[in-house]
Design a protein around this motif. Structure first.
Motif, PDB file in Angstrom:
ATOM      1  N   CYS A 197      -7.222  -0.898   5.199  1.00 17.77           N
ATOM      2  CA  CYS A 197      -7.810   0.447   5.114  1.00 17.77           C
ATOM      3  C   CYS A 197      -7.133   1.397   6.093  1.00 17.77           C
ATOM      4  O   CYS A 197      -6.819   2.547   5.749  1.00 17.77           O
ATOM      5  N   ILE A 202       0.837  -1.201   0.000  1.00 22.66           N
ATOM      6  CA  ILE A 202       0.000   0.000   0.000  1.00 22.66           C
ATOM      7  C   ILE A 202       0.871   1.250   0.000  1.00 22.66           C
ATOM      8  O   ILE A 202       0.727   2.139  -0.844  1.00 22.66           O
ATOM      9  N   ASP A 232     -10.119  -4.375   7.071  1.00 26.74           N
ATOM     10  CA  ASP A 232     -10.070  -3.182   7.906  1.00 26.74           C
ATOM     11  C   ASP A 232      -8.644  -2.751   8.226  1.00 26.74           C
ATOM     12  O   ASP A 232      -8.353  -1.559   8.334  1.00 26.74           O
ATOM     13  N   THR A 268     -11.720   4.893   1.911  1.00 24.21           N
ATOM     14  CA  THR A 268     -11.420   3.478   2.118  1.00 24.21           C
ATOM     15  C   THR A 268     -12.718   2.695   2.281  1.00 24.21           C
ATOM     16  O   THR A 268     -13.694   3.210   2.831  1.00 24.21           O
ATOM     17  N   LEU A 283      -3.705   2.646   4.769  1.00 23.49           N
ATOM     18  CA  LEU A 283      -3.727   3.781   3.845  1.00 23.49           C
ATOM     19  C   LEU A 283      -4.117   5.069   4.554  1.00 23.49           C
ATOM     20  O   LEU A 283      -3.520   6.122   4.305  1.00 23.49           O
ATOM     21  N   ARG A 284      -5.107   5.005   5.449  1.00 27.72           N
ATOM     22  CA  ARG A 284      -5.535   6.229   6.137  1.00 27.72           C
ATOM     23  C   ARG A 284      -4.396   6.841   6.949  1.00 27.72           C
ATOM     24  O   ARG A 284      -4.327   8.064   7.103  1.00 27.72           O
ATOM     25  N   LEU A 328      -8.601   6.029  -3.397  1.00 28.55           N
ATOM     26  CA  LEU A 328      -9.458   4.984  -2.829  1.00 28.55           C
ATOM     27  C   LEU A 328      -8.650   3.719  -2.618  1.00 28.55           C
ATOM     28  O   LEU A 328      -7.765   3.390  -3.407  1.00 28.55           O
ATOM     29  N   LEU A 329      -8.993   3.006  -1.559  1.00 25.90           N
ATOM     30  CA  LEU A 329      -8.471   1.661  -1.319  1.00 25.90           C
ATOM     31  C   LEU A 329      -9.582   0.797  -0.767  1.00 25.90           C
ATOM     32  O   LEU A 329     -10.355   1.224   0.101  1.00 25.90           O
ATOM     33  N   SER A 330      -9.646  -0.455  -1.271  1.00 29.85           N
ATOM     34  CA  SER A 330     -10.526  -1.446  -0.663  1.00 29.85           C
ATOM     35  C   SER A 330      -9.695  -2.637  -0.220  1.00 29.85           C
ATOM     36  O   SER A 330      -8.682  -2.985  -0.834  1.00 29.85           O
TER      37      SER A 330
END
Length: 275
Positions: free
Chosen positions: A160, A136, A157, A172, A163-164, A152-154
């Protein structure tokens, strides 16, 4: 505008085990169907927000030959096969306006996280300027080096959250909650695809508010490798040296693009076994 969607497999909803991601295992074909369906949901969301967008989709898992071409949304361009420039970000260039990471997983050592690793099981950790980065972070920073934001990332949890931590304003979508390396709880796949389509449209609509992740050089990079043979091979590369601990190699990169490409080379060196 041009959009690149990079699609990995371990972070797809419903996938929790290597048998679903390995071409040699019995449940792989089902994993491919799930992966392609989530890619299509994100393509649809991008085009909901920007009907004239040029959408490139990079198959970014393992052999880079997983997405089912005949089932992929016909409005997208598929980047398939390897080796290729920029690996998981095949198709990325300075003309790209946004990157979306679909089906991504947490870095090696992150957890609880489904099928967490960094590039391959042979790479134990990658540290850039002392900070541990998984796929990531490496891909977000490579996109950022070209001035392109990851919007965006999927994934699960944990992915996610990863990335945040790097790009707080990115969208996310947690498509499953990790219970461990090979266990998760997830909504029905149809529900996940609806969420992905809405989230992709939202991410594209507010892409201007998401800054690229930039890591300026020169950069001191350390890579922990599983195999001593890979360490031996890596030290044959000019500028790469053996660091303390026996399993770590180190190098200095002028900028992030150089660091990224050398990490990709180390991943390939790790596939070489003693004769």
């Amino acid at each position: 505008m041009k959009v690149l969607i990079s699609v990995d497999m371990e972070g797809i909803s419903g996938i929790v085990h290597p048998s679903e991601t390995n071409p040699d295992r019995y449940d792989y074909e089902r994993g491919r169907v799930l992966m392609t369906a989530e890619a299509n949901a994100v393509i649809a969301g991008v085009l909901d927000a920007e009907p004239s967008a040029v959408v490139w989709v990079a198959d970014a898992h393992g052999p880079f030959r997983n997405l089912l071409p005949e089932e992929l949304d016909r409005r997208a361009h598929l980047v398939r096969g390897k080796p290729r420039p920029l690996g998981m970000l095949g198709g990325l260039d300075e003309d790209t306006d946004a990157v979306l990471l679909v089906g991504y997983h947490a870095r090696a050592g992150g957890g609880p996280a489904v099928l967490a690793h960094t590039m391959s099981g042979e790479i134990l950790d990658v540290r850039v300027g002392g900070r541990s980065l998984g796929e990531i972070g490496l891909n977000a920073a490579m996109a950022g080096h070209l001035g392109v934001p990851v919007v965006l990332l999927s994934g699960d949890d944990t992915a996610c959250a990863e990335l945040r931590d790097l790009v707080p304003s990115a969208v996310t979508v947690a498509v499953k909650q990790a219970l461990g390396q090979a266990a998760a709880v997830a909504p029905h796949p149809a529900e996940v695809r609806e969420r992905l389509r809405r989230a992709a449209a939202d991410a594209i609509s507010r892409r201007a508010t998401v800054p690229p992740l930039t890591i300026d050089g020169p950069l001191d990079v350390e890579v922990d490798l599983y195999s001593p043979v890979t360490v031996d091979l890596a030290t044959l590369v000019p500028g790469v040296s053996r660091a303390e601990g026996g399993r770590t190699v180190a190098f200095t990169a002028a900028g992030f693009a150089d660091a990224y490409r050398l990490v990709l080379l180390l991943v390939q060196l790790a596939t070489i076994k003693p004769a």
